[in-house]
Design an enzyme around this catalytic site. Structure first.
Site, short mmCIF file in Angstrom:
data_model
loop_
_atom_site.label_atom_id
_atom_site.label_comp_id
_atom_site.label_asym_id
_atom_site.label_seq_id
_atom_site.Cartn_x
_atom_site.Cartn_y
_atom_site.Cartn_z
CG HIS A 42 -2.14 -0.85 1.06
ND1 HIS A 42 -2.09 -2.22 1.22
CD2 HIS A 42 -3.42 -0.55 0.73
CE1 HIS A 42 -3.29 -2.71 1.01
NE2 HIS A 42 -4.12 -1.73 0.71
CB SER B 233 -6.60 0.68 0.29
OG SER B 233 -7.77 0.58 1.10
CG ASP B 234 -7.61 -5.97 0.95
OD1 ASP B 234 -8.80 -5.84 1.29
OD2 ASP B 234 -7.10 -7.07 0.71
CD1 TRP B 235 -10.81 -4.16 6.91
CD2 TRP B 235 -12.69 -4.25 5.70
NE1 TRP B 235 -11.86 -4.01 7.77
CE2 TRP B 235 -13.04 -4.07 7.05
CE3 TRP B 235 -13.72 -4.34 4.76
CZ2 TRP B 235 -14.35 -3.97 7.48
CZ3 TRP B 235 -15.03 -4.25 5.20
CH2 TRP B 235 -15.34 -4.06 6.55
N GLY C 104 -6.11 -1.32 4.64
CA GLY C 104 -4.72 -1.46 4.17
C GLY C 104 -3.91 -0.19 4.33
#
Ligand code: NOJ
Length: 760
Positions: free
Chosen positions: A279, A301-303, A305
């Site tokens: 990230h 982004s991921d959760w 992240g």
């Protein structure tokens, strides 16, 4: 067609295509894309940007979860509605349903100052109402059409229910069967993963030029960028230390191909990449994705992240995390709220630039235009698909059966004879409706659970007496039910033992250190074997398993994976020979956990395995090969694959680089008594190169159906991208070197005859 669609996506918002290399979708991307030109901002977007406050711009970069949490924490629906009303929200995940999504959209469109619509995203990984087999199973079909069918059905079911965007396909190549997320991808090979990634993106986003604003399509998301599959020890979210050449040869190709296929978005991964969290990694997110490849979409982004950059020890606090992520190339923040909270201060302090902020917002708005959300923000509530159609069920059944792999079939124990008068079904999954696999939409799992094997066996063998005994639970130590299962087996002509992993044992945050059958299931198989009566084993699982000593006593083993909605029928179709299995393993099955990593495409060593030489690379207590190799899979018929022929024996590296190709042809013949499928596989091995090469690399596969006695010639076309490789140069250098290359053709990564090609 692909180029057409790419243009359609762009023309929807008046952009121009960024120059790219002339790459084939299946390719690693040899030609370097021209460095990214500043993206011409569409006049509509420009106008909108000019009217937006900083808060509203930051809002477009915020994605919040609705009622369901697919990560730690979550948000209150009231807060989501308030953010939408204030124009401080760009997207919502985990909202579903025409009514509820319309209601929230109405707040954004009708109550916020600028009325910018929201994008709704959901993890539709292998189906919404119609659950297809898990992605790993789909890869085992060696038929990308399988995944395209899933994506097409999923897109329609999702879009009519207000979902515009799926966080799929997952294209993380991995050598880690302990990693739970092996279930979500296509296994250990970049070439196979690439073919499936492209088909899935095309299935979701449409290939017919009708565009993302069609009711039949949704935006796809190539995830997780990148190298997530290399997590140490298979522990989820873990460290990845990877060389540039491994990154480019192994992990990046599916992403590059997905981009060429027009994928709308990319999701950053939770891992570090050689010390720098994905990230906050400008090398991968900006240098490669945007500058080198000319990506036109946005990065989500991921959760959490972004915020997790703090736990990674990379960012000092939330503000620092927001700065690092945005500057590295993350455009939208999922779940955590660092950018929204600290963005204004960062901007005022000159720590992020207005140019970068506007760029990220423009990328998000561009997709909203392409999806047609400004013109049609709502879905027609009467159009919402609320159950699997008969056609979709048929597709789920066919694809599940097509994904199954016959691992062993001694004495032609399978298919079960029509004459069988009594059949016992035993095992914890024999009468279970929990065979959908990981990542199923909670509503779907309740409303449309998987069909049961017991019921399907009864339907397929109406004249047989079919009994059931569970024997053991899927987990736990209680073996008290084994005697009843043994008694049932003793009375039956044949017993079907259905064993495996509960779905929750694979997928995200589901790593296992022991990948054998859990609980007392091995004991159950051994007890059935001890009866001396005929039996077959059906495995339902989300990863490669160590199959242990019970394998010797089992005459036949069918790998059914987690087959989805039509699990029972699809398994019965194969057990009774209505479908002749033709799947192949997309992952190696190790003999023991200690043998991991165990993959076919490992590099050559200075001391390759030799049984006669102690000082070679091996374990003292294991044979060198896996239990079942990548590409392995049997059929109820037999095939003969002939000697491969090369259209020429030498080719110059220069000509290859300029686009020259050669053909490898091979004949395949069904020598048995039934129609069936064989997957002809082509592997290459570069004998001597400036970077040690994998002992074999898959560079072609074709699944063919043949009637008994019939043969077919399969042709593969090979070019520079099949013979070359990426070096360790950070700026990206693809080389095709002179020397000898062996080309293997066969029915698995182990089998095969070879021909030598000389590259001059
Ligand atoms: C975390 C997972 O890593 C990702 O794949 C998923 O899309 C998001 N959560 C959203 O649920």
């Amino acid at each position: 067609m692909r180029e057409l669609r790419r243009r359609t996506l762009l023309s929807a918002i008046g952009g121009t295509a960024v120059a790219g290399g002339s790459l084939t979708a299946a390719g690693a991307g040899i030609a370097r894309a021209a460095p990214q030109r500043p993206s011409p901002v569409d006049p509509n977007i420009k106008k909108l940007l000019d009217r937006m406050t900083v808060e509203e711009k930051l809002g477009q970069l915020q994605q919040l979860p609705w009622a369901v949490s697919t990560g730690p924490g979550g948000s209150e629906t009231k807060d989501v509605e308030d953010a939408a009303r204030a124009g401080r929200l760009g997207s919502v995940l985990n909202i579903f349903g025409a009514k509820s999504s319309n209601a929230l959209q109405r707040i954004a469109v009708e109550e916020s100052r600028l009325g910018i619509p929201l994008i709704f995203g959901l993890d539709v990984i292998h189906g919404l109402w119609t659950t297809f087999p898990i992605p790993l199973a789909q890869a085992a079909s060696f038929d990308p059409e399988v995944t395209r069918r899933d994506a097409e059905v999923s897109a329609k079911e999702s879009r009519t229910n207000g979902v515009h965007w799926t966080f799929s396909p997952m294209m993380d190549v991995t050598h880690e069967p302990r990693w739970g997320r092996v279930a979500e991808g296509c296994g250990e090979d970049p070439y196979l993963t690439t073919a499936f990634a492209v088909a899935k993106v095309e299935g979701y986003q449409g290939e017919d030029g009708s565009g993302l604003d069609s009711k039949d399509h949704i935006a796809a998301c190539a995830k997780h960028f990148v190298a997530y599959g290399g997590a140490e020890g298979g522990r989820d979210y873990n460290t990845v230390d990877v060389s540039e050449s491994r990154l480019r040869n192994h992990y990046l190709p599916p992403f590059k191909a997905a981009l060429d296929a027009g994928v709308a978005t990319v999701m950053a991964s939770f891992n570090t990449i050689s010390g720098v969290p994905a990230h906050g990694n400008s090398h991968t997110l900006t240098d490669i994705l945007y500058k080198e490849w000319g990506f036109e979409g946005f990065v989500v982004s991921d959760w959490n992240g972004v915020d997790e950059l703090i736990a990674h020890g990379f960012a000092e606090d939330g503000a620092d995390a927001a700065r690092l992520a945005l500057n590295a190339g993350v455009d939208m923040e999922m779940a955590s709220t660092d950018l929204a909270k600290h963005g204004k201060k960062l901007l005022n302090g000159g720590r992020i630039s207005e140019r970068r902020l506007d760029q990220a917002v423009a990328r998000v708005l561009r997709l909203k235009y392409a999806l047609g959300l400004f013109e049609h923000p709502y879905v027609d509530e009467d159009d919402a698909i609320d159950k699997p159609s008969a056609e979709a069920r048929k597709a789920a059944r066919e694809t599940a059966a097509r994904s199954m792999v016959l691992l062993k079939n001694d004495g032609k124990a399978l298919p079960i004879e029509k004459s069988a008068r009594s059949i016992a079904v035993v095992g914890p999954f024999g009468d279970s409706d929990d065979l959908l696999g990981t990542w199923t939409f909670p509503g779907a799992a309740k409303k449309f659970p998987s069909g049961k094997v017991l019921a399907a066996v009864k339907a397929a063998a109406p004249h047989a007496k079919v009994t059931y005994a569970k024997g053991v639970n899927a987990e736990g130590t209680d073996t008290g039910g084994i005697p009843a299962a043994v008694a049932a087996a003793k009375k039956a002509d044949v017993t079907v033992v259905v064993v495996g992993e509960p779905p929750a044992m694979s997928g995200e945050a589901a790593a296992r250190s022991d990948i054998s059958l859990p609980g007392g299931q091995e004991k159950l198989i051994e007890a059935i074997a001890a009866t001396g009566r005929p039996f077959v084993v059906v495995l339902v699982n989300g990863r490669p398993l160590t199959v242990g000593s019970w394998l010797k006593s089992a005459p036949a083993v069918l790998e059914a994976w987690h087959p989805g909605l039509e699990a029972g029928n699809a398994i019965a179709d194969v057990l009774f020979g209505k479908v002749n299995p033709g799947g192949k393993l997309p992952v190696s099955f190790p003999r023991t956990v200690g043998q991991i990593p165990c993959h076919y495409n490992h590099e050559s060593t200075g001391r390759p395995y030799s049984a006669d030489n102690k000082y070679t690379s091996k374990y003292l207590d294991l044979p060198p090969d896996p239990q079942f190799a990548f590409g392995h899979g049997l059929s109820y018929t037999d095939f003969e694959i002939g000697e491969p022929k090369l259209s020429r024996e030498s080719v110059s590296a220069r000509a290859l680089r300029k686009g020259d190709t050669l053909e490898v042809s091979v004949s395949v013949r069904n020598t048995g008594r039934r129609a069936g499928d064989e997957v002809v596989q082509l592997y290459v091995h570069d004998i001597a190169a400036s970077i040690a090469q994998p002992v074999r690399k898959l560079r072609g596969f074709r699944r063919v159906t043949l009637e008994p006695g019939r043969s077919k010639t399969v042709r593969f076309r090979l070019g520079a991208e099949d013979f070359g490789f990426w070096t360790n140069a950070e700026s990206g250098e693809f080389r095709v070197e002179e020397g000898a290359v062996d080309i293997y053709v066969g029915n698995s990564s182990e089998a095969g005859t070879k021909r030598r090609l000389t590259i001059t």
